[in-house]
Scaffold this motif. Structure first.
Motif, short mmCIF file in Angstrom:
data_model
loop_
_atom_site.label_atom_id
_atom_site.label_comp_id
_atom_site.label_asym_id
_atom_site.label_seq_id
_atom_site.Cartn_x
_atom_site.Cartn_y
_atom_site.Cartn_z
N TYR A 133 0.84 -1.19 0.00
CA TYR A 133 0.00 0.00 0.00
C TYR A 133 0.88 1.25 0.00
CZ TYR A 133 -3.00 3.67 2.01
OH TYR A 133 -3.67 4.84 2.24
N LEU A 134 0.54 2.21 -0.87
CA LEU A 134 1.22 3.50 -0.92
C LEU A 134 0.17 4.60 -0.83
CD1 LEU A 134 2.58 1.54 -3.42
CD2 LEU A 134 4.27 3.38 -3.25
N ARG A 135 0.53 5.70 -0.15
CA ARG A 135 -0.42 6.79 0.02
C ARG A 135 0.26 8.13 -0.17
NH1 ARG A 135 -3.22 9.21 5.45
NH2 ARG A 135 -1.04 9.74 5.81
N SER A 136 -0.46 9.04 -0.85
CA SER A 136 -0.08 10.44 -0.89
C SER A 136 -1.15 11.24 -0.15
CB SER A 136 0.03 10.96 -2.33
OG SER A 136 0.18 12.37 -2.34
N PRO A 137 -0.77 12.07 0.83
CA PRO A 137 -1.77 12.86 1.56
C PRO A 137 -2.08 14.21 0.91
CG PRO A 137 0.35 13.13 2.60
CD PRO A 137 0.57 12.19 1.43
N ASP A 138 -1.37 14.53 -0.19
CA ASP A 138 -1.50 15.85 -0.79
C ASP A 138 -1.61 15.79 -2.32
OD1 ASP A 138 1.10 15.06 -1.33
OD2 ASP A 138 2.02 16.52 0.04
N LEU A 139 -2.42 14.85 -2.80
CA LEU A 139 -2.70 14.73 -4.23
C LEU A 139 -1.44 14.54 -5.07
CD1 LEU A 139 -5.64 17.27 -4.74
CD2 LEU A 139 -5.75 14.78 -4.57
N GLY A 140 -0.53 13.73 -4.55
CA GLY A 140 0.61 13.32 -5.35
C GLY A 140 1.85 14.17 -5.24
N LEU A 141 1.82 15.23 -4.42
CA LEU A 141 3.02 16.05 -4.25
C LEU A 141 4.09 15.29 -3.48
CD1 LEU A 141 1.51 19.57 -3.48
CD2 LEU A 141 2.59 18.79 -5.60
N THR A 142 3.68 14.55 -2.45
CA THR A 142 4.59 13.71 -1.67
C THR A 142 3.94 12.36 -1.44
OG1 THR A 142 3.73 14.49 0.47
CG2 THR A 142 5.57 15.73 -0.50
N TRP A 143 4.77 11.36 -1.14
CA TRP A 143 4.27 10.00 -0.93
C TRP A 143 4.85 9.43 0.36
CZ3 TRP A 143 0.73 7.43 -3.97
CH2 TRP A 143 0.37 8.08 -5.16
N ASP A 144 3.99 8.76 1.13
CA ASP A 144 4.46 8.05 2.32
C ASP A 144 5.23 6.80 1.90
OD1 ASP A 144 3.02 9.93 3.75
OD2 ASP A 144 1.27 8.62 4.01
N SER A 145 5.98 6.24 2.82
CA SER A 145 6.70 5.00 2.55
C SER A 145 5.72 3.86 2.30
CB SER A 145 7.61 4.64 3.73
OG SER A 145 8.58 5.65 3.95
N ALA A 146 6.09 2.97 1.40
CA ALA A 146 5.24 1.82 1.08
C ALA A 146 5.10 0.91 2.30
CB ALA A 146 5.83 1.05 -0.09
N ILE A 147 3.89 0.36 2.48
CA ILE A 147 3.59 -0.51 3.61
C ILE A 147 3.18 -1.89 3.10
CG2 ILE A 147 2.05 -0.88 5.58
CD1 ILE A 147 1.69 2.15 5.73
N PRO A 148 3.81 -2.97 3.58
CA PRO A 148 3.35 -4.30 3.18
C PRO A 148 2.05 -4.66 3.88
CG PRO A 148 5.13 -4.48 4.77
CD PRO A 148 4.99 -3.02 4.47
N LEU A 149 1.06 -5.04 3.12
CA LEU A 149 -0.22 -5.46 3.68
C LEU A 149 -0.23 -6.94 4.01
CD1 LEU A 149 -2.65 -3.53 1.32
CD2 LEU A 149 -2.01 -2.92 3.66
N THR A 150 0.61 -7.72 3.31
CA THR A 150 0.72 -9.15 3.56
C THR A 150 2.19 -9.51 3.67
OG1 THR A 150 0.78 -9.69 1.18
CG2 THR A 150 -1.38 -9.64 2.25
N VAL A 151 2.48 -10.45 4.55
CA VAL A 151 3.83 -11.01 4.70
C VAL A 151 3.65 -12.50 4.96
CG1 VAL A 151 6.03 -10.93 5.91
CG2 VAL A 151 4.69 -8.83 5.66
N ASN A 152 3.62 -13.28 3.90
CA ASN A 152 3.41 -14.71 4.06
C ASN A 152 4.14 -15.45 2.93
OD1 ASN A 152 1.65 -14.62 1.76
ND2 ASN A 152 -0.04 -14.04 3.11
#
Length: 226
Positions: A133-152
């Motif tokens: 999962y990746l998220r930008s809180p400001d319409l694509g100006l910056t991006w948070d670090s990618a987060i693994p949703l699954t680890v298996n």
């Protein structure tokens, strides 16, 4: 499949059913968003935010056996575009089995100031796919670090994402039950919080594939088809 894709900007988008009195204008200019000689630009996905001039595009670049995920944004309806932003580098996003399965390798949703991207990813062909999962809180100006949703140790593939109210809803396919089944995860705070709900949604003796999400305006009702 788009090899080098361009986004068309339409001068008029009136209904074709009014022809010949009124016809859609297909003469608008096009712009090369990827512009990466020697690589394949494939499976673009676009979101035009209703009531605004914000347009967002993501796509994958095939670089040999490696894949890259790119993003570009326009704030004037597609007349001008930002430089492309690399969201995911190295490893593999695409399975390269056929175009159908690779089309479902990632998804994007936009709500208020947030852009949500989910993508399947693995180190190489010997590894299993995980959902990220990746998220930008400001319409694509910056991006948070990618987060693994699954680890298996099983494949987690074909993710989809949508935001309803302040919750982010994610669905994907996982093979841990012994065959491909539909899974669901929920994140609060517009994706800024940890996963607070996980569910297995299908129980079948055959594969359940390619889930797609929709959510009501209030965010209270979530619909998944597969």
């Amino acid at each position: 499949m788009f090899k080098k894709f361009a986004l068309l900007v339409f001068g008029a988008g009136l209904l074709l059913i009014l022809a010949p009195l009124v016809q859609a204008d297909w003469t608008g200019w096009s712009k090369n968003l990827s512009n990466t000689p020697g690589t394949e630009s494939v499976f673009p996905k676009v979101v035009h935010v209703q009531g605004t001039t914000n347009v967002f595009v993501i796509w994958a670049e095939e670089v040999g056996t490696q894949d890259q995920l790119y993003f570009a944004r326009s704030t004037d309806g597609g007349d001008n575009w930002s430089a492309s932003v690399l969201l995911r580098d190295g490893g593999q996003i695409l399975e390269r089995v056929n175009e159908l399965v690779d089309y479902y390798a990632y998804s994007m949703a936009v709500c208020e100031s947030y852009i949500h991207v989910v993508v399947q990813w693995r180190q190489d062909e010997s590894d299993d796919f995980e959902s990220w999962y990746l998220r930008s809180p400001d319409l694509g100006l910056t991006w948070d670090s990618a987060i693994p949703l699954t680890v298996n140790s099983t494949d987690s593939r074909y993710p989809d994402v949508v935001q309803g109210s302040t919750r982010v809803h994610i669905t994907f396919v996982d093979s841990w039950p012994g065959n491909d089944e539909i899974m669901y995860k929920r994140m609060p705070n517009c994706g800024g919080g940890a996963v607070d709900l996980t569910r297995r949604l299908s129980f079948s003796s055959t594969s359940s594939l390619y889930p797609r999400l929709a959510v009501s305006k209030s965010g209270q009702t979530v619909n998944i088809v597969y």
